[in-house]
Design a protein around this motif. Structure first.
Motif, PDB file in Angstrom:
ATOM      1  N   SER A 110      14.650 -21.531   5.329  1.00 24.92           N
ATOM      2  CA  SER A 110      14.198 -20.672   6.798  1.00 24.92           C
ATOM      3  C   SER A 110      12.447 -21.220   6.050  1.00 24.92           C
ATOM      4  O   SER A 110      12.820 -22.031   4.924  1.00 24.92           O
ATOM      5  CB  SER A 110      13.879 -19.492   6.317  1.00 24.92           C
ATOM      6  OG  SER A 110      13.574 -18.464   4.923  1.00 24.92           O
ATOM      7  N   ASN A 111      11.748 -21.281   7.698  1.00 25.23           N
ATOM      8  CA  ASN A 111      10.591 -21.734   6.673  1.00 25.23           C
ATOM      9  C   ASN A 111       9.708 -20.903   6.398  1.00 25.23           C
ATOM     10  O   ASN A 111       9.943 -19.812   5.730  1.00 25.23           O
ATOM     11  CB  ASN A 111       9.350 -21.294   9.062  1.00 25.23           C
ATOM     12  CG  ASN A 111       8.455 -22.186   9.047  1.00 25.23           C
ATOM     13  OD1 ASN A 111       9.097 -23.259   7.967  1.00 25.23           O
ATOM     14  ND2 ASN A 111       8.332 -21.317  10.140  1.00 25.23           N
ATOM     15  N   GLY A 112       9.307 -22.296   5.336  1.00 26.27           N
ATOM     16  CA  GLY A 112       8.187 -21.496   3.952  1.00 26.27           C
ATOM     17  C   GLY A 112       9.024 -21.140   2.691  1.00 26.27           C
ATOM     18  O   GLY A 112       8.595 -21.221   1.818  1.00 26.27           O
ATOM     19  N   ALA A 113      10.230 -21.756   2.998  1.00 28.42           N
ATOM     20  CA  ALA A 113      11.225 -21.776   1.887  1.00 28.42           C
ATOM     21  C   ALA A 113      10.875 -22.997   0.605  1.00 28.42           C
ATOM     22  O   ALA A 113      11.742 -22.634  -0.687  1.00 28.42           O
ATOM     23  CB  ALA A 113      12.311 -21.950   1.892  1.00 28.42           C
ATOM     24  N   GLY A 114      10.795 -23.653   0.280  1.00 22.09           N
ATOM     25  CA  GLY A 114       9.597 -25.007  -0.154  1.00 22.09           C
ATOM     26  C   GLY A 114       9.993 -25.888   0.244  1.00 22.09           C
ATOM     27  O   GLY A 114      10.733 -26.901  -1.774  1.00 22.09           O
ATOM     28  N   LYS A 115      10.799 -26.490   0.508  1.00 26.01           N
ATOM     29  CA  LYS A 115      11.835 -27.717   1.031  1.00 26.01           C
ATOM     30  C   LYS A 115      11.169 -28.646   1.084  1.00 26.01           C
ATOM     31  O   LYS A 115      11.128 -29.925   0.641  1.00 26.01           O
ATOM     32  CB  LYS A 115      12.616 -27.713   2.562  1.00 26.01           C
ATOM     33  CG  LYS A 115      13.745 -26.227   2.577  1.00 26.01           C
ATOM     34  CD  LYS A 115      14.653 -25.643   3.904  1.00 26.01           C
ATOM     35  CE  LYS A 115      13.753 -25.839   5.398  1.00 26.01           C
ATOM     36  NZ  LYS A 115      12.899 -24.634   5.270  1.00 26.01           N
ATOM     37  N   SER A 116      10.246 -28.458   2.161  1.00 26.54           N
ATOM     38  CA  SER A 116       8.926 -29.431   2.220  1.00 26.54           C
ATOM     39  C   SER A 116       8.157 -29.660   1.278  1.00 26.54           C
ATOM     40  O   SER A 116       8.396 -31.254   0.658  1.00 26.54           O
ATOM     41  CB  SER A 116       8.257 -29.671   3.266  1.00 26.54           C
ATOM     42  OG  SER A 116       8.704 -29.686   4.381  1.00 26.54           O
ATOM     43  N   THR A 117       9.093 -28.878   0.567  1.00 27.46           N
ATOM     44  CA  THR A 117       7.259 -28.933  -1.039  1.00 27.46           C
ATOM     45  C   THR A 117       8.018 -29.787  -1.842  1.00 27.46           C
ATOM     46  O   THR A 117       8.033 -31.157  -2.827  1.00 27.46           O
ATOM     47  CB  THR A 117       7.489 -28.128  -1.222  1.00 27.46           C
ATOM     48  OG1 THR A 117       6.162 -26.855  -0.930  1.00 27.46           O
ATOM     49  CG2 THR A 117       6.102 -27.612  -2.852  1.00 27.46           C
ATOM     50  N   TYR A 165       0.782 -24.594  -5.454  1.00 28.86           N
ATOM     51  CA  TYR A 165      -1.066 -25.439  -4.964  1.00 28.86           C
ATOM     52  C   TYR A 165      -1.427 -23.826  -5.157  1.00 28.86           C
ATOM     53  O   TYR A 165      -1.714 -23.136  -4.797  1.00 28.86           O
ATOM     54  CB  TYR A 165      -0.236 -24.525  -3.617  1.00 28.86           C
ATOM     55  CG  TYR A 165       0.903 -25.644  -3.122  1.00 28.86           C
ATOM     56  CD1 TYR A 165       0.274 -26.685  -2.090  1.00 28.86           C
ATOM     57  CD2 TYR A 165       1.905 -25.267  -2.546  1.00 28.86           C
ATOM     58  CE1 TYR A 165       1.098 -27.807  -1.701  1.00 28.86           C
ATOM     59  CE2 TYR A 165       2.568 -25.594  -1.819  1.00 28.86           C
ATOM     60  CZ  TYR A 165       2.634 -27.335  -1.629  1.00 28.86           C
ATOM     61  OH  TYR A 165       3.638 -28.075  -0.401  1.00 28.86           O
ATOM     62  N   PHE A 176      -0.540 -20.353  -6.051  1.00 25.40           N
ATOM     63  CA  PHE A 176       0.857 -19.680  -5.252  1.00 25.40           C
ATOM     64  C   PHE A 176       2.223 -21.219  -6.023  1.00 25.40           C
ATOM     65  O   PHE A 176       1.563 -22.127  -6.031  1.00 25.40           O
ATOM     66  CB  PHE A 176       0.580 -20.111  -3.940  1.00 25.40           C
ATOM     67  CG  PHE A 176       1.754 -19.741  -3.350  1.00 25.40           C
ATOM     68  CD1 PHE A 176       2.520 -18.811  -3.636  1.00 25.40           C
ATOM     69  CD2 PHE A 176       2.373 -21.322  -2.583  1.00 25.40           C
ATOM     70  CE1 PHE A 176       3.547 -18.256  -2.490  1.00 25.40           C
ATOM     71  CE2 PHE A 176       3.539 -20.258  -1.970  1.00 25.40           C
ATOM     72  CZ  PHE A 176       4.084 -19.538  -1.351  1.00 25.40           C
ATOM     73  N   GLU A 207       8.569 -34.557   7.330  1.00 26.48           N
ATOM     74  CA  GLU A 207       8.441 -33.347   8.648  1.00 26.48           C
ATOM     75  C   GLU A 207       7.425 -34.511   9.173  1.00 26.48           C
ATOM     76  O   GLU A 207       6.118 -34.082   9.165  1.00 26.48           O
ATOM     77  CB  GLU A 207       8.339 -31.817   7.740  1.00 26.48           C
ATOM     78  CG  GLU A 207       8.398 -31.189   8.482  1.00 26.48           C
ATOM     79  CD  GLU A 207       7.840 -29.813   8.346  1.00 26.48           C
ATOM     80  OE1 GLU A 207       8.215 -29.354   7.391  1.00 26.48           O
ATOM     81  OE2 GLU A 207       7.546 -28.881   8.746  1.00 26.48           O
ATOM     82  N   ALA A 217       5.181 -22.521  -5.367  1.00 24.34           N
ATOM     83  CA  ALA A 217       6.155 -22.354  -4.294  1.00 24.34           C
ATOM     84  C   ALA A 217       7.197 -23.460  -4.117  1.00 24.34           C
ATOM     85  O   ALA A 217       8.295 -22.418  -4.329  1.00 24.34           O
ATOM     86  CB  ALA A 217       5.339 -24.200  -3.482  1.00 24.34           C
TER      87      ALA A 217
HETATM   88  N1  LIG Z   1      -0.933 -27.792   1.130  1.00 25.02           N
HETATM   89  C1  LIG Z   1      -0.472 -26.235   1.130  1.00 25.02           C
HETATM   90  N2  LIG Z   1      -1.049 -25.414   0.163  1.00 25.02           N
HETATM   91  C2  LIG Z   1      -0.858 -24.963   0.132  1.00 25.02           C
HETATM   92  N3  LIG Z   1      -0.031 -23.792   0.355  1.00 25.02           N
HETATM   93  C3  LIG Z   1       1.105 -24.443   1.279  1.00 25.02           C
HETATM   94  C4  LIG Z   1       0.893 -25.661   1.064  1.00 25.02           C
HETATM   95  N4  LIG Z   1       2.225 -26.176   1.559  1.00 25.02           N
HETATM   96  C5  LIG Z   1       2.871 -25.781   1.997  1.00 25.02           C
HETATM   97  N5  LIG Z   1       2.331 -24.206   1.316  1.00 25.02           N
HETATM   98  C6  LIG Z   1       3.202 -22.868   1.498  1.00 25.02           C
HETATM   99  O1  LIG Z   1       4.385 -23.208   0.588  1.00 25.02           O
HETATM  100  C7  LIG Z   1       5.485 -22.604   1.042  1.00 25.02           C
HETATM  101  C8  LIG Z   1       6.543 -23.079   0.673  1.00 25.02           C
HETATM  102  O2  LIG Z   1       6.171 -24.383   1.855  1.00 25.02           O
HETATM  103  P1  LIG Z   1       7.061 -25.191   2.243  1.00 25.02           P
HETATM  104  O3  LIG Z   1       7.555 -26.423   1.356  1.00 25.02           O
HETATM  105  O4  LIG Z   1       6.487 -26.216   3.688  1.00 25.02           O
HETATM  106  O5  LIG Z   1       8.334 -24.409   3.029  1.00 25.02           O
HETATM  107  P2  LIG Z   1       9.170 -25.147   4.440  1.00 25.02           P
HETATM  108  O6  LIG Z   1       9.333 -26.982   4.441  1.00 25.02           O
HETATM  109  O7  LIG Z   1      11.020 -24.612   3.000  1.00 25.02           O
HETATM  110  O8  LIG Z   1       8.862 -25.277   5.371  1.00 25.02           O
HETATM  111  C9  LIG Z   1       5.071 -21.497   2.174  1.00 25.02           C
HETATM  112  O9  LIG Z   1       4.421 -20.204   1.192  1.00 25.02           O
HETATM  113  C10 LIG Z   1       3.854 -22.684   2.431  1.00 25.02           C
HETATM  114  O10 LIG Z   1       2.756 -21.709   2.729  1.00 25.02           O
END
Ligand SMILES: Nc1ncnc2c1ncn2[C@@H]1O[C@H](COP(=O)(O)OP(=O)(O)O)[C@@H](O)[C@H]1O
Ligand SMILES: [Mg+2]
Lengths: 245, 287
Positions: A43-50, A19, A22, A91, A24
């Motif tokens: 955990s939260n923020g690990a990058g799963k959704s990404t 991103y 950053f 999600e 991810a």
């Molecule tokens: N649209 C975005 N823009 C900038 N940073 C993002 C965005 N979406 C997620 N992030 C960052 O990327 C990292 C991974 O996020 P995410 O994939 O949502 O994690 P998870 O699903 O495991 O909780 C986190 O640090 C989050 O803050």
């Protein structure tokens, strides 16, 4: 287990996603065998959704490739990836709030090749989640959290997927509801749909999957057959204990 | 009094079809199309040109105009608006502003500043003509067309895959893509549908009132009023908005004198906004 004999359905190789500046996801590789349930724990923020969003073409990879049934899908637009047979329950469910439950489900059969078969698919979804049939003419805004999640899953199933990605389908739900949804997920898998399960709960993930990956800060920290993995070691990997202690 | 009320309601049907394309475009891509009025008037001139120099048949001219406008809608959406829409709504708004200025200057250059009207057999006829009430055939026709267009659009939106994909895209673009919808293409289709309504509105307006190259602005304001009163993105609201605005204008004109016609319309608009900021029938609260 069966992983060795079966075909690979999805292969992610050396995937990195940014991103802006950053990172991810950094150099993630994984294999999803056909017919399996694979969980991705983190955990939260690990990058799963990404990771899931990148498989679906919502995010674009900076590096690496994603192959679905020998077809390179990284770089394809989301609607084409769905047409190829991959779908996701995102999600937070993302049901269409301005539409009835039935119209939400019908959106799942939007692609022209699915329309002829929509009645049969609807029946399948209604037998999995009878409550959706009861509420089919209500606006989805009025559903409870669990019902929304069922609707998102039902809508995803309407697209006739080979591979279903589930992003935190238990988020914020009561334990009884979660249990019910996981029973249904097993049924969906037995119908022949391969499932990727993204979860924050270690116990639940290991219990409900064949194979597991643990993600930490955008990387795969640990992997193995779910029945073989030690829960404490997974938890350590989950919090980054064994690497950064 | 009765005359003003009836005319106001009938005019409302015409206003609704002026506003509907703008409402549709706003509903799906959150874009205020500042060129909506000019595109309408472009359609008016297109029909006039075809009917005077290609064929004498007004129906063929209208059909040809609709085709031209649909093609233009596709071009504008595909090559201008879609290109900038990802960068937020302001750049897209500026694009429509540019299109608006281009069209009105183009019309001025080609057709000159003189007023024009589309000749037709309905304009001078009355369906009812008594001592107390006369109903113009053209007003009634416009009203009926307005109702028909809104009912058709309502049916399409509720009952077809195309309509559902438009509603889904307007609600949640990512989720729509996850169901296989190509949302950028859906935007183009929505713009093309909006252009069909703009073409019909342009022909009705040009058959009822005189028009100039600069008339677009006037109809943009009416479209804006209709959509704001009715609630952005609501079809039924658009009809209600049109009728409220039409009745407010003509009743106001009747009571305070015709100089106050426009003003009384917009005072009612402001009153409604003060009481219901999202319009009378706005599409539910947005996240
Ligand atoms: N649209 C975005 N823009 C900038 N940073 C993002 C965005 N979406 C997620 N992030 C960052 O990327 C990292 C991974 O996020 P995410 O994939 O949502 O994690 P998870 O699903 O495991 O909780 C986190 O640090 C989050 O803050
Ligand atoms: Mg997440």
């Amino acid at each position: 287990m069966k992983q060795n004999q079966v075909k690979t359905m999805l292969q992610v190789e050396n995937l990195s996603v940014n991103y802006g500046d950053f990172q991810a996801i950094q150099g993630v590789s994984l294999v999803i065998p056909e017919g399996s349930i694979v969980s991705i724990i983190g955990s939260n923020g690990a990058g799963k959704s990404t990771l899931l969003n990148t498989i679906m073409g919502i995010n674009k990879p900076r590096e690496g490739s994603i192959t679905f049934e020998n077809q390179l899908i990284s770089g394809m637009p989301t609607n084409k990836i769905v047409a190829a047979g991959v779908t996701m329950s995102p999600e937070g469910s993302h049901v269409f709030e301005n539409m009835t439950v039935l119209d939400n489900l019908l959106m799942g059969s939007y692609l022209p090749h699915l329309r002829a078969n929509k009645e049969k698919q609807l029946e399948k979804v209604f037998s999995l989640f009878p409550v959706l049939k009861e509420k089919s003419n209500q606006l989805s805004t009025f559903l409870s959290g669990g019902q929304r999640q069922m609707l998102a899953l039902g809508r995803a199933i309407m697209t006739g997927p080979k591979l279903l990605l589930c992003d935190e389908i238990s988020l914020g739900l009561a334990p009884v509801v979660i249990k019910d949804i996981y029973v249904k997920l097993k049924e969906i898998n037995q119908e022949g749909i391969t499932i990727v399960l993204v979860e924050q709960d270690v116990t639940r993930s290991l219990k409900n999957s064949d194979y597991s990956y643990v993600m930490l800060k955008g990387k795969i920290a640990m992997q193995g057959e779910s029945s073989q993995l030690n829960q404490e070691e997974v938890t350590d990997a989950y919090f980054g204990m064994n690497q950064y202690a | 009094m009765l005359q003003s009320l009836v005319n106001g309601i009938l005019l409302g049907g015409l206003y609704a079809i002026i506003g509907i394309g703008m409402s549709l475009v706003f509903g799906i891509m959150r874009l205020t199309n500042l060129a909506h009025g000019d595109l309408m008037i472009l359609a008016t001139y297109t029909t006039l040109t075809i009917v005077t120099s290609v064929t004498g048949n007004l129906w063929i001219a209208v059909a040809a105009t609709i085709l031209v406008m649909v093609a233009l809608g596709f071009l504008i959406q595909n090559f201008l608006v879609n290109r900038v829409l990802d960068k937020g709504s302001e750049p897209a708004l500026l694009v429509t502003f540019g299109v608006s200025i281009f069209i009105s200057n183009f019309l001025l250059k080609v057709f000159g500043a003189d007023n024009k009207i589309i000749q037709n057999s309905l304009a001078s006829k009355n369906v009812i003509s008594t001592e107390h009430l006369s109903i113009s055939a053209m007003y009634l026709f416009s009203f009926l067309v307005g109702i028909a267009v809104i009912l058709s659009l309502h049916y399409i939106m509720q009952k077809t895959y195309f309509g559902r994909s438009i509603r889904a895209t307007s609600c949640d673009r990512m989720a729509a893509e996850l169901n296989g919808v190509n949302t950028k293409r859906t935007f183009s289709y929505a713009m093309m549908v909006a252009m069909v309504t703009a073409a019909i509105a342009g022909v009705l307006v040009g058959s009822t009132f005189v028009f100039y190259p600069s008339s677009g602005t006037q109809y943009l304001i009416i479209a804006f009023g209709v959509v704001v009163i009715g609630g952005m993105g609501s079809l039924v609201g658009t009809l209600v908005g049109g009728i409220v605005l039409g009745v407010a204008q003509l009743m106001g004109g009747h009571i305070f004198g015709s100089a106050y016609q426009m003003l009384s319309g917009y005072i009612v608009l402001l009153l409604i906004l003060a009481i219901r900021p999202n319009g009378l029938l706005s599409v539910g609260a947005r996240k």
